[in-house]
Design an enzyme around this catalytic site. Structure first.
Site, PDB file in Angstrom:
ATOM      1  N   ASP A  68      72.503  67.508  72.782  1.00  0.00           N
ATOM      2  CA  ASP A  68      71.038  67.525  72.714  1.00  0.00           C
ATOM      3  C   ASP A  68      70.563  68.586  71.716  1.00  0.00           C
ATOM      4  O   ASP A  68      71.270  69.561  71.453  1.00  0.00           O
ATOM      5  CB  ASP A  68      70.494  67.814  74.129  1.00  0.00           C
ATOM      6  CG  ASP A  68      69.034  67.440  74.260  1.00  0.00           C
ATOM      7  OD1 ASP A  68      68.488  66.774  73.359  1.00  0.00           O
ATOM      8  OD2 ASP A  68      68.426  67.814  75.278  1.00  0.00           O
TER       9      ASP A  68
ATOM     10  N   ARG B 160      65.046  69.327  67.675  1.00  0.00           N
ATOM     11  CA  ARG B 160      64.483  70.679  67.672  1.00  0.00           C
ATOM     12  C   ARG B 160      65.117  71.546  66.585  1.00  0.00           C
ATOM     13  O   ARG B 160      64.452  72.351  65.948  1.00  0.00           O
ATOM     14  CB  ARG B 160      64.660  71.333  69.053  1.00  0.00           C
ATOM     15  CG  ARG B 160      63.562  70.941  70.026  1.00  0.00           C
ATOM     16  CD  ARG B 160      63.936  71.215  71.448  1.00  0.00           C
ATOM     17  NE  ARG B 160      64.863  70.212  71.953  1.00  0.00           N
ATOM     18  CZ  ARG B 160      65.431  70.264  73.151  1.00  0.00           C
ATOM     19  NH1 ARG B 160      65.196  71.293  73.940  1.00  0.00           N
ATOM     20  NH2 ARG B 160      66.238  69.307  73.543  1.00  0.00           N
ATOM     21  N   TRP B 161      66.409  71.344  66.368  1.00  0.00           N
ATOM     22  CA  TRP B 161      67.102  72.095  65.314  1.00  0.00           C
ATOM     23  C   TRP B 161      66.426  71.805  63.964  1.00  0.00           C
ATOM     24  O   TRP B 161      66.159  72.723  63.178  1.00  0.00           O
ATOM     25  CB  TRP B 161      68.575  71.663  65.273  1.00  0.00           C
ATOM     26  CG  TRP B 161      69.420  72.359  64.253  1.00  0.00           C
ATOM     27  CD1 TRP B 161      70.155  73.502  64.431  1.00  0.00           C
ATOM     28  CD2 TRP B 161      69.618  71.956  62.885  1.00  0.00           C
ATOM     29  NE1 TRP B 161      70.810  73.831  63.257  1.00  0.00           N
ATOM     30  CE2 TRP B 161      70.501  72.895  62.306  1.00  0.00           C
ATOM     31  CE3 TRP B 161      69.160  70.903  62.106  1.00  0.00           C
ATOM     32  CZ2 TRP B 161      70.912  72.809  60.965  1.00  0.00           C
ATOM     33  CZ3 TRP B 161      69.557  70.819  60.777  1.00  0.00           C
ATOM     34  CH2 TRP B 161      70.433  71.758  60.218  1.00  0.00           C
TER      35      TRP B 161
ATOM     36  N   THR C  15      71.241  53.914  76.484  1.00  0.00           N
ATOM     37  CA  THR C  15      70.545  52.629  76.601  1.00  0.00           C
ATOM     38  C   THR C  15      69.023  52.830  76.545  1.00  0.00           C
ATOM     39  O   THR C  15      68.285  51.872  76.353  1.00  0.00           O
ATOM     40  CB  THR C  15      70.927  51.929  77.934  1.00  0.00           C
ATOM     41  OG1 THR C  15      70.930  52.902  78.990  1.00  0.00           O
ATOM     42  CG2 THR C  15      72.293  51.281  77.862  1.00  0.00           C
ATOM     43  N   GLU C  16      68.575  54.079  76.710  1.00  0.00           N
ATOM     44  CA  GLU C  16      67.134  54.369  76.659  1.00  0.00           C
ATOM     45  C   GLU C  16      66.699  54.844  75.263  1.00  0.00           C
ATOM     46  O   GLU C  16      65.503  54.920  74.972  1.00  0.00           O
ATOM     47  CB  GLU C  16      66.769  55.449  77.698  1.00  0.00           C
ATOM     48  CG  GLU C  16      66.778  54.949  79.145  1.00  0.00           C
ATOM     49  CD  GLU C  16      68.167  54.604  79.671  1.00  0.00           C
ATOM     50  OE1 GLU C  16      69.124  55.361  79.394  1.00  0.00           O
ATOM     51  OE2 GLU C  16      68.315  53.555  80.344  1.00  0.00           O
ATOM     52  N   ASN C  17      67.667  55.190  74.396  1.00  0.00           N
ATOM     53  CA  ASN C  17      67.296  55.719  73.080  1.00  0.00           C
ATOM     54  C   ASN C  17      66.649  54.671  72.162  1.00  0.00           C
ATOM     55  O   ASN C  17      66.067  55.021  71.136  1.00  0.00           O
ATOM     56  CB  ASN C  17      68.513  56.351  72.371  1.00  0.00           C
ATOM     57  CG  ASN C  17      68.899  57.709  72.928  1.00  0.00           C
ATOM     58  OD1 ASN C  17      70.055  58.111  72.896  1.00  0.00           O
ATOM     59  ND2 ASN C  17      67.931  58.462  73.438  1.00  0.00           N
TER      60      ASN C  17
ATOM     61  N   ILE D  79      70.822  65.260  83.666  1.00  0.00           N
ATOM     62  CA  ILE D  79      72.003  64.457  83.362  1.00  0.00           C
ATOM     63  C   ILE D  79      71.687  63.258  82.463  1.00  0.00           C
ATOM     64  O   ILE D  79      72.588  62.691  81.824  1.00  0.00           O
ATOM     65  CB  ILE D  79      72.744  64.067  84.678  1.00  0.00           C
ATOM     66  CG1 ILE D  79      74.129  63.503  84.435  1.00  0.00           C
ATOM     67  CG2 ILE D  79      71.923  63.130  85.531  1.00  0.00           C
ATOM     68  CD1 ILE D  79      75.099  64.488  83.880  1.00  0.00           C
ATOM     69  N   SER D  80      70.433  62.847  82.408  1.00  0.00           N
ATOM     70  CA  SER D  80      69.984  61.804  81.484  1.00  0.00           C
ATOM     71  C   SER D  80      70.847  60.537  81.507  1.00  0.00           C
ATOM     72  O   SER D  80      71.226  60.015  80.442  1.00  0.00           O
ATOM     73  CB  SER D  80      69.899  62.352  80.050  1.00  0.00           C
ATOM     74  OG  SER D  80      68.979  63.400  79.984  1.00  0.00           O
TER      75      SER D  80
ATOM     76  N   GLU E 174      82.132  69.816  86.763  1.00  0.00           N
ATOM     77  CA  GLU E 174      81.397  71.080  86.620  1.00  0.00           C
ATOM     78  C   GLU E 174      80.404  70.909  85.479  1.00  0.00           C
ATOM     79  O   GLU E 174      80.667  70.168  84.532  1.00  0.00           O
ATOM     80  CB  GLU E 174      82.363  72.230  86.299  1.00  0.00           C
ATOM     81  CG  GLU E 174      83.376  72.500  87.382  1.00  0.00           C
ATOM     82  CD  GLU E 174      82.745  72.988  88.682  1.00  0.00           C
ATOM     83  OE1 GLU E 174      81.716  73.675  88.627  1.00  0.00           O
ATOM     84  OE2 GLU E 174      83.278  72.649  89.763  1.00  0.00           O
TER      85      GLU E 174
HETATM   86  C1  FPP Z   1      69.749  64.109  71.234  1.00  0.00           C
HETATM   87  O1  FPP Z   1      69.027  65.081  70.545  1.00  0.00           O
HETATM   88  C2  FPP Z   1      70.691  63.505  70.327  1.00  0.00           C
HETATM   89  C3  FPP Z   1      70.819  62.161  70.123  1.00  0.00           C
HETATM   90  C4  FPP Z   1      70.041  61.137  70.825  1.00  0.00           C
HETATM   91  C5  FPP Z   1      71.783  61.657  69.125  1.00  0.00           C
HETATM   92  C6  FPP Z   1      73.067  62.376  69.112  1.00  0.00           C
HETATM   93  C7  FPP Z   1      73.851  61.964  67.947  1.00  0.00           C
HETATM   94  C8  FPP Z   1      74.615  62.791  67.224  1.00  0.00           C
HETATM   95  C9  FPP Z   1      74.810  64.222  67.558  1.00  0.00           C
HETATM   96  C10 FPP Z   1      75.415  62.285  66.088  1.00  0.00           C
HETATM   97  C11 FPP Z   1      76.407  61.304  66.594  1.00  0.00           C
HETATM   98  C12 FPP Z   1      77.440  61.043  65.647  1.00  0.00           C
HETATM   99  C13 FPP Z   1      78.169  59.932  65.641  1.00  0.00           C
HETATM  100  C14 FPP Z   1      79.326  59.880  64.769  1.00  0.00           C
HETATM  101  C15 FPP Z   1      77.847  58.737  66.432  1.00  0.00           C
HETATM  102  P1  FPP Z   1      67.476  64.856  70.312  1.00  0.00           P
HETATM  103  O2  FPP Z   1      67.294  64.063  69.095  1.00  0.00           O
HETATM  104  O3  FPP Z   1      66.876  64.253  71.540  1.00  0.00           O
HETATM  105  O4  FPP Z   1      66.979  66.321  70.115  1.00  0.00           O
HETATM  106  P2  FPP Z   1      65.596  66.921  70.642  1.00  0.00           P
HETATM  107  O5  FPP Z   1      65.659  66.845  72.151  1.00  0.00           O
HETATM  108  O6  FPP Z   1      65.625  68.319  70.124  1.00  0.00           O
HETATM  109  O7  FPP Z   1      64.511  66.095  70.060  1.00  0.00           O
END
Ligand code: FPP
Length: 271
Positions: free
Chosen positions: A46, A50-51, A92-94, A224-225, A236
């Protein structure tokens, strides 16, 4: 009216742990017991958005950096002897996210495997996927299936992507399959056991490592999303303030140190 004073003990643990991360020097590496590395590490990656936001960049820049972090953490975990590294890459929610972001996220596995499969092979890492991959765009699905095929003979760590994965959907699918068997008379109700459910989950391909020993979630959210709901019964949990793109070797090892300090009882008594 009864007023409750909010007790922040548990929250403080997280925060103090995070502070510890920032104070770490190289000697802290010695705290990690290499004989007791968790076999299955699962991560909710996660904080990409924000990063990026903190750097005045578009959200997708965070996902791109997040992908590079996946490469680094894969290598670190494999070198430490982790058997399974499960990464929650898309739920599945993304799909509810803006179309541009979803489309970028769907392109990431293609970019990732395009450049990283040789290194995975070099490190004897096998790629697996849990999730409804038949619903992915064709090119994404092909990239994932190619990577699984190219690495299928590797005997080292399993890099297991949760892609279009949801715990509730997974359990619902299993219940439907079991109910169908009962309906057609090939399964008795008395044969429905926890073992049967476990071996029917998408994680069954991970054999004895299907339940995570530790679930790490970055970026400060404590939830846990919909991740591995069945499998985390006795996992853990380690929650870190660090955003996923900032995850590095020291922070990852500290999360494992935190795990090693836990007393796992699985409902029994302390040994
Ligand atoms: C959640 O952070 C992150 C995701 C929904 C995507 C995660 C995907 C990667 C780290 C790359 C995956 C790489 C491969 C090779 C499949 P967010 O976007 O919800 O962050 P935020 O909560 O700060 O908005």
């Amino acid at each position: 009216m009864v007023k409750f004073k909010f007790s922040s003990t548990w929250r403080c643990d997280v925060v103090s742990f995070w502070k510890k991360n920032n104070e770490i020097d190289e000697n802290n590496e010695l705290e990690l017991d290499l004989e007791h590395i968790p076999k299955h590490v699962a991560i909710i990656m996660d904080g990409n958005g924000r990063w990026a936001q903190q750097r005045h960049l578009p959200r997708i820049a965070g996902h791109k950096e997040g992908m590079n972090t996946v490469k680094k953490v894969t290598k670190i975990a494999s070198d430490l002897g982790v058997k399974v590294l499960t990464l929650y890459a898309f739920s599945t929610e993304n799909w509810k996210r803006p179309e541009t972001e979803v489309s970028y996220l769907m392109g990431l596995p293609i970019k990732f495997f395009d450049t990283f499969v040789p290194e995975l092979i070099e490190n004897n890492v096998r790629v697996e996927v849990i999730g409804y991959i038949d619903q992915l765009p064709t090119a994404t699905r092909a990239a994932v299936e190619n990577a699984m095929e190219q690495t299928k003979d590797n005997t080292g760590m399993i890099l297991n992507f949760a892609l279009n994965y949801g715990g509730r959907a997974e359990i619902t699918t299993v219940v439907q399959e079991i109910a169908s068997k009962v309906q057609e008379g090939t399964l008795q109700v008395a044969e429905i056991t926890t073992d049967l459910l476990s071996s029917s989950m998408m994680t069954a391909k991970l054999d004895q490592y299907q339940d995570p020993d530790v679930v790490i979630r970055t970026s400060g959210e404590i939830r846990i999303s919909n991740f591995l709901l069945w499998q985390v019964a006795y996992s853990e949990f380690v929650f870190l303030e660090t955003h996923w793109p900032d995850m590095n070797e020291i922070i990852f090892k500290q999360a494992l140190v935190e795990y090693q300090q836990r007393n796992r009882r699985f409902g029994g008594l302390k040994k």
